[in-house]
Structures are given as structure tokens and as C-alpha cells.
Design an enzyme around this catalytic site. Structure first.
Site, PDB file in Angstrom:
ATOM      1  N   GLN A  67       0.836  -1.199   0.000  1.00 38.14           N
ATOM      2  CA  GLN A  67       0.000   0.000   0.000  1.00 38.14           C
ATOM      3  C   GLN A  67       0.875   1.254   0.000  1.00 38.14           C
ATOM      4  O   GLN A  67       1.116   1.847   1.040  1.00 38.14           O
ATOM      5  CB  GLN A  67      -0.891  -0.032   1.241  1.00 38.14           C
ATOM      6  CG  GLN A  67      -1.858   1.097   1.348  1.00 38.14           C
ATOM      7  CD  GLN A  67      -3.195   0.756   0.762  1.00 38.14           C
ATOM      8  OE1 GLN A  67      -3.620  -0.382   0.817  1.00 38.14           O
ATOM      9  NE2 GLN A  67      -3.852   1.736   0.212  1.00 38.14           N
ATOM     10  N   PHE A  68       1.355   1.647  -1.180  1.00 38.86           N
ATOM     11  CA  PHE A  68       2.237   2.808  -1.255  1.00 38.86           C
ATOM     12  C   PHE A  68       1.530   4.092  -0.810  1.00 38.86           C
ATOM     13  O   PHE A  68       2.170   5.045  -0.375  1.00 38.86           O
ATOM     14  CB  PHE A  68       2.830   2.973  -2.660  1.00 38.86           C
ATOM     15  CG  PHE A  68       1.883   3.562  -3.673  1.00 38.86           C
ATOM     16  CD1 PHE A  68       1.869   4.931  -3.903  1.00 38.86           C
ATOM     17  CD2 PHE A  68       1.021   2.752  -4.390  1.00 38.86           C
ATOM     18  CE1 PHE A  68       1.005   5.475  -4.834  1.00 38.86           C
ATOM     19  CE2 PHE A  68       0.158   3.279  -5.326  1.00 38.86           C
ATOM     20  CZ  PHE A  68       0.143   4.659  -5.544  1.00 38.86           C
ATOM     21  N   THR A  69       0.199   4.122  -0.858  1.00 39.58           N
ATOM     22  CA  THR A  69      -0.536   5.333  -0.502  1.00 39.58           C
ATOM     23  C   THR A  69      -0.446   5.664   0.988  1.00 39.58           C
ATOM     24  O   THR A  69      -0.827   6.759   1.395  1.00 39.58           O
ATOM     25  CB  THR A  69      -2.017   5.234  -0.918  1.00 39.58           C
ATOM     26  OG1 THR A  69      -2.615   4.117  -0.277  1.00 39.58           O
ATOM     27  CG2 THR A  69      -2.149   5.117  -2.434  1.00 39.58           C
TER      28      THR A  69
END
Length: 150
Positions: free
Chosen positions: A78-80
């Protein structure tokens, strides 16, 4: 490294309609990595996730870890989690690690949970658009971060 833990009664992740991972009781982990994360961060956070006491004992107090409880992990990259929303209306993701850095660390994190902490680990697909479904238990949601860099 930043991980959001969601205790769940059941969870699954699908890519293009195909389930890539599913668990019953356990944790859904949303895993974000940043540029200067290392294997040391991975090991630290995996140990913290495995040993946190987020499961109730017979008195209803959170005194048991996922290892003691026999739960499983659903790990989703989950890069966000490293979005910067301080300026403007569109988040900036410059603090998120590039895929060539993040992928091997995410894989190492999952292996650390499996091999060192003997947890069943299911995953999403790195970099894919995923549909994550879960029944949040509690709800219990905790954020774990790696130690500050010196």
C-alpha cells in the site's frame, strides 16, 4: 516502514476478479515502504506485528498475540500510506519507495512473518489494483512504524 493492522474475522483480496489471498481470523496488513527502509526495519516491524497483544484473554483484556491466537495474515502492499496531503488537493507520493525498492522489502517482510514467526501469510499482488474485503473485528486498527532513522 508503516503498517496498518486491522484485526479481522475474515478477509480476502482479489485482482481482476480472482482471489489471490484469503484468511479467516487474523490481521489484514496494509504495508507501506519509504525510500530509506532496510531489512532491519522489516525485521523490527514483523516482530512487532507478531508480538503485539491484540487478542483478548478469558477476561476480555488484549493479552494475546496473533502467534498465540493462531491467526493468519493477509498482507497488502500500500504505497498510498506515504501520501503527503499537506499542500493542494492531490496527494503527493514522493515519500513512497519506488517499486524496485519496495517489492523486495515487502516480500522479505512476508517471509519474515512466515519463517521467523511461523504465521500463515496470504498476499495481494504488488502494484496491482486490488479489491480488499474484510470483516473488521472489534474494530481494532493499529498503526506500526519502524524505528526513527538516526
Amino acid at each position: 516502514m508503516r503498517v496498518v493492522i486491522q484485526r479481522s474475522k475474515q478477509a480476502s483480496v482479489a485482482v481482476e476478479g480472482q482471489i489471490t489471498g484469503a484468511i479467516e481470523s487474523g490481521y489484514v496488513l496494509l504495508v507501506g515502504l519509504t525510500h530509506d527502509d532496510t531489512l532491519e526495519d522489516v525485521k523490527y516491524v514483523a516482530k512487532k506485528v507478531a508480538e503485539l497483544r491484540l487478542w483478548e484473554d478469558h477476561d476480555g483484556k488484549m493479552n494475546h498475540s496473533i502467534v498465540e491466537n493462531g491467526g493468519a495474515i493477509l498482507s497488502v502492499s500500500q504505497f498510498t500510506l506515504y501520501a503527503d496531503t499537506r499542500k493542494g488537493r492531490r496527494p503527493s507520493f514522493i515519500d513512497a519507495a519506488r517499486p524496485e525498492t519496495a517489492l523486495p522489502l515487502w516480500e522479505a517482510f512476508n517471509e519474515e512473518l512466515k519463517n521467523t514467526h511461523n504465521l500463515k501469510v496470504e498476499t495481494g499482488v504488488f502494484g496491482a489494483m486490488m479489491d480488499v474485503s474484510l470483516v473488521n473485528d472489534g474494530p481494532v486498527t493499529i498503526i506500526v512504524e519502524s524505528r526513527p532513522k538516526e
